[in-house]
Design a protein around this motif. Structure first.
Motif, PDB file in Angstrom:
ATOM      1  N   UNK A   1      -4.641   3.351   2.500  1.00 45.14           N
ATOM      2  CA  UNK A   1      -4.170   4.689   2.882  1.00 45.14           C
ATOM      3  C   UNK A   1      -4.646   5.036   4.281  1.00 45.14           C
TER       4      UNK A   1
ATOM      5  N   UNK B   1      -2.376   3.295   6.626  1.00 45.15           N
ATOM      6  CA  UNK B   1      -1.012   3.789   6.714  1.00 45.15           C
ATOM      7  C   UNK B   1      -0.946   5.245   7.158  1.00 45.15           C
ATOM      8  N   UNK B   2      -1.915   6.062   6.780  1.00 47.77           N
ATOM      9  CA  UNK B   2      -1.813   7.488   7.057  1.00 47.77           C
ATOM     10  C   UNK B   2      -2.726   7.946   8.184  1.00 47.77           C
TER      11      UNK B   2
ATOM     12  N   UNK C   1      -2.265   6.956  11.857  1.00 45.67           N
ATOM     13  CA  UNK C   1      -1.158   7.626  12.527  1.00 45.67           C
ATOM     14  C   UNK C   1      -1.621   8.862  13.283  1.00 45.67           C
ATOM     15  N   UNK C   2      -2.645   9.508  12.756  1.00 46.11           N
ATOM     16  CA  UNK C   2      -3.127  10.717  13.413  1.00 46.11           C
ATOM     17  C   UNK C   2      -3.979  10.390  14.618  1.00 46.11           C
TER      18      UNK C   2
ATOM     19  N   UNK D   1       2.225  -1.480  -2.351  1.00 45.87           N
ATOM     20  CA  UNK D   1       3.342  -0.689  -2.867  1.00 45.87           C
ATOM     21  C   UNK D   1       3.038   0.802  -2.734  1.00 45.87           C
ATOM     22  N   UNK D   2       1.754   1.165  -2.768  1.00 43.60           N
ATOM     23  CA  UNK D   2       1.402   2.586  -2.736  1.00 43.60           C
ATOM     24  C   UNK D   2       1.557   3.198  -1.357  1.00 43.60           C
ATOM     25  N   UNK D   3       1.671   2.365  -0.329  1.00 42.92           N
ATOM     26  CA  UNK D   3       1.915   2.951   0.987  1.00 42.92           C
ATOM     27  C   UNK D   3       3.345   2.686   1.427  1.00 42.92           C
ATOM     28  N   UNK D   4       4.214   2.391   0.456  1.00 42.22           N
ATOM     29  CA  UNK D   4       5.638   2.341   0.752  1.00 42.22           C
ATOM     30  C   UNK D   4       6.120   1.015   1.317  1.00 42.22           C
TER      31      UNK D   4
END
Lengths: 338, 428
Positions: free
Chosen positions: B275, B278-279, B282-283, B370-373
């Motif tokens: 996470x 992936x998340x 980005x910030x 799979x949980x981060x798309x």
């Protein structure tokens, strides 16, 4: 390339993350491609086919926006997002817009700083049971075991509904819709509850759909629609009015079949303004005059998209219901093109 | 001279068949399956269990439908009988293997996989010519080029930093050992950030060598699992060895960094790291930079596996008797030579089961993306199930995915047993 990435990181590490490029339209045009966040797979709404081409009810919105802004409905890069990653992907600029059956709620709109651009599907939470239970109303479900996806608003809605009606239930927590199907079919629970569109799609996959019924009660409001980040009103307008163009086209009887004919000019000024033969609505958006025509040609008007992806002729077989035009007793309504 | 006695045989008797009550399938069955009351009961219970499972599954497998356009068609063909609908695999196996990779370019991942086996051969088997190591060394750049396309020069130029670091080490070594290590670290970094870009550009100008580029978001299925898994495995072992050595180091600064890294990474779940990749990144990254998601995931997976690997190898190092370290010192070997020639060969041999265990775990953990798309096989099974044709197909997809994973993991486990046998030098 690696070098520029790293130097960029160094120089901009101190910058606030909120400075996502203001002119999304320019970015999209420069890229030649719309980055559209969709679900990782939801029957009828977004799914890739055997060739990897995405289609579905939500996907059609992305394609219409790409057609309006770029002139090519296929110029979309679909970014599959999960329930956890969708908002970050949008906020960080990884996607330009999100069309991922996302419920419009106060906190998502205000607190998460997104702009919801309308509703393309009015959903609501429903219940599915086996017909041999002999239950005809959700109010008769006292003491039932209920398959429920954990960590969703449906879980809270369910608790509220049973509490308000003074009933008890036994939850069977499950993770995904596919798992829920297996549990429900195996008899692990009497009732399966999720959004009514999901229930219909699930029921359509059963070997014996006629033995299962969806109860008439809808216990929550789930207006689903596309959304963009705060901060770029021009881009928000483009997506909002593209969706409205699809809706208005159905209202005025503009279809993908007769649009070429109508685009030559009609005696209905509203259609003329929509299709760009009159007025300069496209220029106000920063697009050309035929933006809406291209958007409608991408997949047809709202009614055609509905019928092709989730309508009664498809295996999912959803009736229009709340999603009929306002003139037909539904809630789908576009402000005037003027 | 030996006297002839009439009662002493002078020739051997021919061998005779064992008595009929000591051989044959029946005897084997009696001795192994029904040798006592407890064994008999266990045998019967096992047979019943096997029968029960087979009777439930055989119909499902035997009736399976392999050619149909949708689940509804499958059901029509089955006409009420129980049966699997493997037609979904027939229809979508390419997607499960390659994701959305363009189908006219399937030869590229295929070739990359084939070349990977060639590149692995000298590492895995002793009988292969040593010269193939050169191929193994350039394989990463080659694979990157085949899979992602574009010009061949950027990956080659990036890879060139490693021999440069080695040359820098050799040049500075006569002056000072610690300086040489620093030079070996500094040279690649300088190369990457100052020279790699221009040199790559010049080389590309001379000889383009371009393939049609393929974007990362088209990668999926087992191709993605193998890319993440193999890269993670290949990078985590050397990184893990360095971390394990660093943890045992006397240099307090180095030791603190290594311990901190290992404990931090081991202390958080892999899904948290994914996470983050992936998340959160980005910030931190400037808007608009597209730091490849697969690269981000590979880095996180490698860190995760390296932390575990370091502890597995530390176990091997701790198992060596102190005499081995002292013997290396007594021979006058410096630190790196002692590690390379005496300590690590023994420590790694001891750690093989643990190392392979970590590898297998890492490979299976790739499904967490799979949980981060990302559309790994599990993610694709969801996507396939989301089409109106195949909505409702469940077990067939998982049977296929499970079978593929089993083949890979079983292969790794067999290889580790082979390696243990080959390296067995004790006489237990």
């Amino acid at each position: 390339m690696k070098k520029s990435v790293f130097l960029g990181t160094l120089t901009a590490a101190g910058l606030a993350a909120g400075v996502v490029g203001a002119a999304t339209l320019d970015d999209v045009k420069a890229r030649g491609e719309l980055n559209c966040g969709v679900s990782t797979g939801l029957v009828g709404f977004a799914a890739p086919d055997a060739n990897g081409v995405w289609s579905g009810f939500d996907v059609a919105v992305c394609r219409a926006v790409a057609a309006a802004a770029l002139g090519d409905p296929m110029a979309v890069k679909f970014v599959p997002t999960t329930g956890q990653t969708r908002f970050t992907a949008l906020a960080s600029g990884e996607v330009d817009m999100l069309a991922r059956n996302t419920t419009w709620t106060f906190s998502r709109d205000v607190d998460l700083k997104f702009t919801f651009l309308g509703v393309n599907y009015y959903d609501g939470q429903g219940f599915m049971i086996r017909k041999d239970m002999g239950v005809t109303s959700a109010k008769e479900l006292d003491g039932a075991t209920v398959c429920i996806q954990t960590g969703t608003t449906t879980e809270l809605n369910l608790a509220d509904f049973f509490k308000v009606n003074g009933m008890s239930y036994e939850p069977v927590p499950i993770e995904t819709n596919a798992e829920a199907q297996q549990q429900y079919l195996a008899g692990a629970c009497d009732v399966y509850t999720t959004d009514a569109s999901g229930l219909a799609a699930t029921r359509a996959t059963f070997a014996d759909p006629e033995n299962h019924a969806i109860l008439p009660e809808i216990v929550s409001k789930e207006p689903l629609g596309p959304l963009v980040r705060h901060g770029d009103d021009q881009w928000a307008d483009i997506v909002r009015w593209t969706l409205n163009a699809l809706i208005a086209a159905e209202e005025y009887g503009v279809t993908s079949a007769n649009i070429e004919e109508l685009a030559k000019g009609t005696n209905n000024p509203e259609i003329n303004r929509l299709l760009g033969t009159e007025g300069d609505l496209g220029a106000m958006l920063g697009l050309d005059a035929e933006w809406a025509k291209r958007a409608i040609m991408a997949g047809g008007n709202y009614g055609e998209i509905f019928a092709a992806n989730i309508g009664e002729a498809t295996p999912i077989g959803l009736a229009r219901g709340l999603n009929a035009q306002w003139t037909q007793g539904g809630l789908i309504y576009s402000p005037p093109f003027r | 001279m030996a006297q002839e006695y009439s009662y002493v045989r002078t020739e051997m008797l021919p061998e005779q068949e064992p008595p009929s009550n000591a051989v044959g399938a029946l005897v084997w069955v009696r001795e192994n399956l029904f040798s006592g009351p407890l064994n008999t009961i266990l045998t019967l219970a096992s047979l019943a269990a096997v029968w029960w499972i087979l009777s439930h599954l055989s119909g499902w497998f035997l009736n399976s439908v392999w050619q149909a356009g949708s689940l509804a068609e499958c059901r029509e063909i089955l006409d009420g009988a129980t049966g699997a609908c493997f037609a979904v695999i027939t229809d979508r196996w390419e997607q499960l293997l390659y994701g959305f990779y363009p189908s006219d370019a399937y030869w590229r991942p295929n070739l990359a996989l084939l070349l990977m086996l060639v590149a692995l051969a000298p590492v895995l088997f002793p009988g292969v010519p040593r010269k193939l190591f050169w191929f193994s060394a350039i394989y990463p750049a080659l694979a990157f080029w085949l899979l992602w396309g574009g010009s061949i020069w950027p990956p080659l130029v990036v890879l060139a930093a490693f021999p440069l670091g080695f040359i820098a080490y050799r040049l500075v070594e006569p002056i000072n050992g610690i300086l040489a290590t620093l030079a070996a670290l500094a040279a690649p970094i300088l190369w990457w950030f100052l020279l790699a870009g221009p040199v790559g550009g010049v080389l590309a100008g001379i000889l383009p060598g371009t393939l049609e580029p393929v974007a990362s978001d088209l990668f999926g299925g087992f191709m993605l699992s193998i890319i993440i898994g193999v890269t993670g495995i290949a990078l985590s072992l050397p990184l893990g060895i360095l971390l394990a050595l660093g943890r045992q180091s006397d240099l307090i600064f180095l030791k603190t960094i290594c311990v901190g890294f290992i404990e931090f990474i081991r202390g958080v779940p892999l899904i948290t790291l994914l996470f983050t990749a992936s998340l959160l990144l980005n910030y931190f990254l400037p808007p608009g930079t597209n730091f490849d998601i697969i690269l981000r995931v590979v880095i996180m997976v490698t860190f995760f596996a390296a932390a575990y690997m370091a502890e597995v190898i530390r176990g091997g190092l701790a198992a060596l008797p102190r005499g081995q370290y002292e013997a290396a010192d007594a021979l006058g070997l410096d630190y790196w030579k002692a590690q390379r020639l005496i300590i690590l060969p023994q420590a790694l041999k001891i750690s093989i089961p643990g190392i392979v265990n970590t590898f297998i775990g890492l490979f299976k953990d790739t499904t967490l993306v799979v949980f981060i798309g990302l559309l790994d096989p599990i993610g694709l099974s969801n996507a396939i199930r989301a089409t109106t044709e195949w909505n409702g197909v469940y077990w067939e997809l998982f049977v296929f995915i499970g079978l593929c994973f089993f083949i890979f993991c079983f292969g790794m486990s067999r290889y580790s047993m082979y390696l243990e046998r080959r390296l067995k030098t004790d006489h237990r």
